[in-house]
Design an enzyme around this catalytic site. Sequence first.
Site, PDB file in Angstrom:
ATOM      1  CB  THR A  53      95.567  67.045  64.330  1.00 26.73           C
ATOM      2  OG1 THR A  53      94.962  65.712  64.709  1.00 26.73           O
ATOM      3  CG2 THR A  53      96.819  67.026  64.443  1.00 26.73           C
ATOM      4  N   GLY A  61      90.699  66.616  62.433  1.00 28.10           N
ATOM      5  CA  GLY A  61      90.184  65.340  62.332  1.00 28.10           C
ATOM      6  C   GLY A  61      89.946  64.568  63.593  1.00 28.10           C
ATOM      7  CB  CYS A  62      92.617  63.675  65.871  1.00 26.56           C
ATOM      8  SG  CYS A  62      93.819  62.993  64.724  1.00 26.56           S
ATOM      9  CB  SER A  63      90.401  68.027  67.780  1.00 23.93           C
ATOM     10  OG  SER A  63      91.532  67.738  68.347  1.00 23.93           O
ATOM     11  CG  LEU A  77      88.958  62.335  72.051  1.00 19.71           C
ATOM     12  CD1 LEU A  77      89.324  60.796  72.618  1.00 19.71           C
ATOM     13  CD2 LEU A  77      90.106  63.321  72.467  1.00 19.71           C
TER      14      LEU A  77
END
Length: 163
Positions: free
Chosen positions: A46, A48-50, A54
Amino acid sequence: MAPKAGDAVPDVQLVHLVNEKPEKVSLRDLFKGKKGILVGVPGAFTPGCSKTHLPGYINDYEKLKAAGNEITVLLTVNDPFVADAWATSAGAQGKVDVYADPAGEAVKALGVEFDATPFLGNVRSARFSAVVQDGTFKTFNLEDGGGLTCSLSNQILAQLKDV
């Protein structure tokens, strides 16, 4: 309700790949005798996560280690194959251990689930971060409304130094 400082890490199962085969592991056991960071994200790959979440933990690996971090566990409500592919594509190996919570059991036990069915197809994890020492939460940071602030690596770094 989300955990608070002093609460025990729940004894729930996460899944990761070992030699391309799914293997269950206890979340509590991951932190047994260790000081570490637990991070929750809505989903692998996703935006924001990528792009932010992370990579921040990967890039800050040395700073976190210098502050006493022994393990960073990132959980995502995905299957273990997707979680592994995401970790590999991000270059997380050896820095951030990405674990799958396929049925959302861990996020439910932590009280951080949210219904993302309309856009991600199922219940997912709210963004959060925590400092854990020997199976006990020392801090717990839960994002409000899906933001990217208190759960980021630069924010947990200060807390890690204080524990």
